[in-house]
Design a protein around this motif. Structure first.
Motif: not given
Length: 219
Positions: A95, A188-189, A192, A197-198, A201-202
């Protein structure tokens, strides 16, 4: 006899060097044109004029604009892709590799807008970002799926989500002023959308980008 063979070899080498020089000149001219606002509509005549060659000489090196686009795409993406691939391969989490690769591309657009325009114009009539980047994007998605980090099951779908969103983001960055962390927002978008998971991702996109490892010199 030996002198004759030596002279023939020299002539052949000089001819090879001239062909290589002319080919490089055509590719450089095409890259300049593709990097301009209306570069999407560049024609053989435009490239030939910019390179200072005849149409016949153009056809000595390329069968048409399609082959030229492939050659230009390779030339302008290979070293950068190699450097990005070498750099992100050092990251343990696939990721993070996806995140860093996209961020490298988007931040490069800020540094070299003409490169970004070339990517858009070259991608419009061919494989997005070229065949090498296209394959590498899917391989990275496959690794993330295999590691259980993504909820999607189709690597091609993940590849298209990454490349399609990235090329759209490049277009936006060239047209509009965006926040300094716009590349990170885009990544990040994407993450997701791939099933990360948001919060994760952040966290991933907020990590500092590693120093880009340059591509090895050819020799």
């Amino acid at each position: 006899m030996a002198d004759a063979r030596s002279d023939k070899a020299r002539r052949l080498e000089l001819g090879r060097q001239r062909r290589a020089k002319t080919r490089a000149k055509v590719i450089a001219a095409a890259f300049e044109l593709f990097g301009e606002e209306d570069g999407l509509y560049a024609r053989i005549e435009d490239v030939s004029q910019r390179a200072g060659i005849t149409r016949a000489t153009f056809y000595d090196h390329f069968s048409g604009m399609s082959e030229l686009r492939e050659a230009v795409t390779y030339e302008v993406t290979h070293d950068f892709l190699t450097a990005v691939t070498r750099t992100v391969s050092l990251l343990p989490d696939p990721r993070e590799r996806i995140s860093a690769a996209i961020r490298f591309y988007l931040h490069r657009v800020r540094e070299v807008p003409g490169w970004g325009r070339s990517m858009i114009n070259l991608s419009a009539n061919g494989i997005i970002f070229g065949a090498e980047t296209f394959r590498q994007a899917e391989l990275t998605v496959m690794e993330a799926i295999a590691a259980g980090y993504l909820t999607i099951a189709d690597s091609a779908l993940g590849r298209d989500a990454i490349l399609g969103t990235t090329i759209a983001a490049i277009s936006t960055m060239l047209r509009e002023e965006r926040d300094g962390n716009y590349p990170e927002q885009v990544v990040a978008t994407i993450l997701v959308g791939l099933g990360v998971a948001p919060a994760d991702a952040r966290e991933i996109t907020e990590k500092p980008l590693p120093a880009l490892v340059p591509a090895p010199l050819q020799g």
